[in-house]
Motif scaffolding. Structure first.
Motif, PDB file in Angstrom:
ATOM      1  N   UNK A 112      42.744  37.069  56.821  1.00 26.81           N
ATOM      2  CA  UNK A 112      43.378  36.419  55.671  1.00 26.81           C
ATOM      3  C   UNK A 112      43.408  37.479  54.643  1.00 26.81           C
ATOM      4  N   UNK A 113      44.672  37.977  54.295  1.00 27.53           N
ATOM      5  CA  UNK A 113      44.906  39.077  53.227  1.00 27.53           C
ATOM      6  C   UNK A 113      44.791  38.525  52.077  1.00 27.53           C
ATOM      7  N   UNK A 114      43.877  38.991  51.074  1.00 24.51           N
ATOM      8  CA  UNK A 114      43.611  38.455  49.708  1.00 24.51           C
ATOM      9  C   UNK A 114      43.974  39.430  48.724  1.00 24.51           C
ATOM     10  N   UNK A 115      43.831  40.701  48.969  1.00 17.85           N
ATOM     11  CA  UNK A 115      44.463  41.979  48.074  1.00 17.85           C
ATOM     12  C   UNK A 115      45.170  42.974  48.893  1.00 17.85           C
ATOM     13  N   UNK A 116      46.226  43.060  48.394  1.00 13.54           N
ATOM     14  CA  UNK A 116      47.086  44.217  49.024  1.00 13.54           C
ATOM     15  C   UNK A 116      47.633  45.441  48.320  1.00 13.54           C
ATOM     16  N   UNK A 117      47.013  46.319  48.346  1.00 16.26           N
ATOM     17  CA  UNK A 117      47.613  47.621  47.903  1.00 16.26           C
ATOM     18  C   UNK A 117      47.636  47.572  46.419  1.00 16.26           C
ATOM     19  N   UNK A 118      46.485  47.143  45.687  1.00 21.87           N
ATOM     20  CA  UNK A 118      46.287  47.060  44.234  1.00 21.87           C
ATOM     21  C   UNK A 118      45.701  48.438  43.650  1.00 21.87           C
ATOM     22  N   UNK A 119      46.486  48.897  42.739  1.00 20.36           N
ATOM     23  CA  UNK A 119      46.018  50.104  42.090  1.00 20.36           C
ATOM     24  C   UNK A 119      45.768  49.819  40.370  1.00 20.36           C
ATOM     25  N   UNK A 120      44.918  50.394  39.892  1.00 22.26           N
ATOM     26  CA  UNK A 120      44.538  50.044  38.421  1.00 22.26           C
ATOM     27  C   UNK A 120      44.014  51.204  37.695  1.00 22.26           C
ATOM     28  N   UNK A 121      44.402  51.831  36.776  1.00 23.45           N
ATOM     29  CA  UNK A 121      43.829  52.853  35.858  1.00 23.45           C
ATOM     30  C   UNK A 121      43.256  52.454  34.591  1.00 23.45           C
ATOM     31  N   UNK A 139      41.006  43.433  30.705  1.00 21.44           N
ATOM     32  CA  UNK A 139      40.440  42.173  31.077  1.00 21.44           C
ATOM     33  C   UNK A 139      41.281  41.768  32.065  1.00 21.44           C
ATOM     34  N   UNK A 140      40.745  41.199  33.064  1.00 18.92           N
ATOM     35  CA  UNK A 140      41.395  40.713  33.997  1.00 18.92           C
ATOM     36  C   UNK A 140      41.352  38.983  34.022  1.00 18.92           C
ATOM     37  N   UNK A 141      42.366  38.673  33.868  1.00 19.50           N
ATOM     38  CA  UNK A 141      42.782  36.900  33.699  1.00 19.50           C
ATOM     39  C   UNK A 141      43.412  36.110  34.827  1.00 19.50           C
ATOM     40  N   UNK A 142      42.794  35.099  35.293  1.00 22.02           N
ATOM     41  CA  UNK A 142      43.634  34.455  36.159  1.00 22.02           C
ATOM     42  C   UNK A 142      42.763  33.187  36.730  1.00 22.02           C
ATOM     43  N   UNK A 143      43.376  32.347  37.466  1.00 19.46           N
ATOM     44  CA  UNK A 143      42.563  31.075  37.672  1.00 19.46           C
ATOM     45  C   UNK A 143      41.268  31.328  38.858  1.00 19.46           C
ATOM     46  N   UNK A 144      40.615  30.382  38.644  1.00 23.20           N
ATOM     47  CA  UNK A 144      39.472  30.399  39.460  1.00 23.20           C
ATOM     48  C   UNK A 144      39.809  30.615  41.139  1.00 23.20           C
ATOM     49  N   UNK A 145      39.173  31.481  41.836  1.00 21.48           N
ATOM     50  CA  UNK A 145      39.629  31.865  42.982  1.00 21.48           C
ATOM     51  C   UNK A 145      40.803  32.839  43.418  1.00 21.48           C
ATOM     52  N   UNK A 146      41.405  33.384  42.407  1.00 23.40           N
ATOM     53  CA  UNK A 146      42.595  34.169  42.508  1.00 23.40           C
ATOM     54  C   UNK A 146      42.506  35.692  42.765  1.00 23.40           C
ATOM     55  N   UNK A 147      40.924  36.373  42.851  1.00 21.71           N
ATOM     56  CA  UNK A 147      40.581  37.528  43.363  1.00 21.71           C
ATOM     57  C   UNK A 147      40.047  38.388  42.369  1.00 21.71           C
ATOM     58  N   UNK A 148      39.689  37.939  41.207  1.00 21.10           N
ATOM     59  CA  UNK A 148      39.138  38.725  40.375  1.00 21.10           C
ATOM     60  C   UNK A 148      38.056  39.583  40.495  1.00 21.10           C
ATOM     61  N   UNK A 149      36.878  38.878  40.873  1.00 20.80           N
ATOM     62  CA  UNK A 149      35.594  39.337  41.385  1.00 20.80           C
ATOM     63  C   UNK A 149      35.979  40.064  42.634  1.00 20.80           C
ATOM     64  N   UNK A 150      36.554  39.645  43.532  1.00 21.28           N
ATOM     65  CA  UNK A 150      36.886  40.316  44.966  1.00 21.28           C
ATOM     66  C   UNK A 150      37.414  41.745  44.431  1.00 21.28           C
ATOM     67  N   UNK A 151      38.247  41.869  43.484  1.00 21.34           N
ATOM     68  CA  UNK A 151      38.813  43.259  43.212  1.00 21.34           C
ATOM     69  C   UNK A 151      37.782  44.066  42.588  1.00 21.34           C
ATOM     70  N   UNK A 152      36.887  43.568  41.824  1.00 24.49           N
ATOM     71  CA  UNK A 152      35.854  44.408  40.964  1.00 24.49           C
ATOM     72  C   UNK A 152      34.754  44.648  42.293  1.00 24.49           C
TER      73      UNK A 152
END
Length: 62
Positions: A32-41, A49-62
């Motif tokens: 199950x692909x949950x993050x795909x080719x995310x870039x952030x500077x 700040x990262x905002x989003x609903x519970x379970x949208x991938x904020x913690x996974x990204x960090x």
């Protein structure tokens, strides 16, 4: 010493950088692909700040 620190700070272009981040988890039906080719500077001194609903991938990204 202050001059040296100022020059060092001027040469830094990113306080943080994420580049081409992807993440998948094993699932019964296959990966199950949950993050795909995310870039952030994040620039020095910039507040982000990262905002989003519970379970949208904020913690996974960090």
């Amino acid at each position: 010493m202050a001059t040296t620190l100022a020059k060092a700070a001027e040469s830094v272009t990113h306080a943080a950088r994420l580049e081409n981040v992807s993440k998948s988890f094993a699932a019964p039906g296959g990966p199950q692909l949950v993050l795909d080719d995310i870039s952030l500077d994040v620039a020095p001194g910039e507040f982000v700040t990262l905002l989003g609903a519970s379970g949208c991938g904020k913690s996974t990204l960090l």
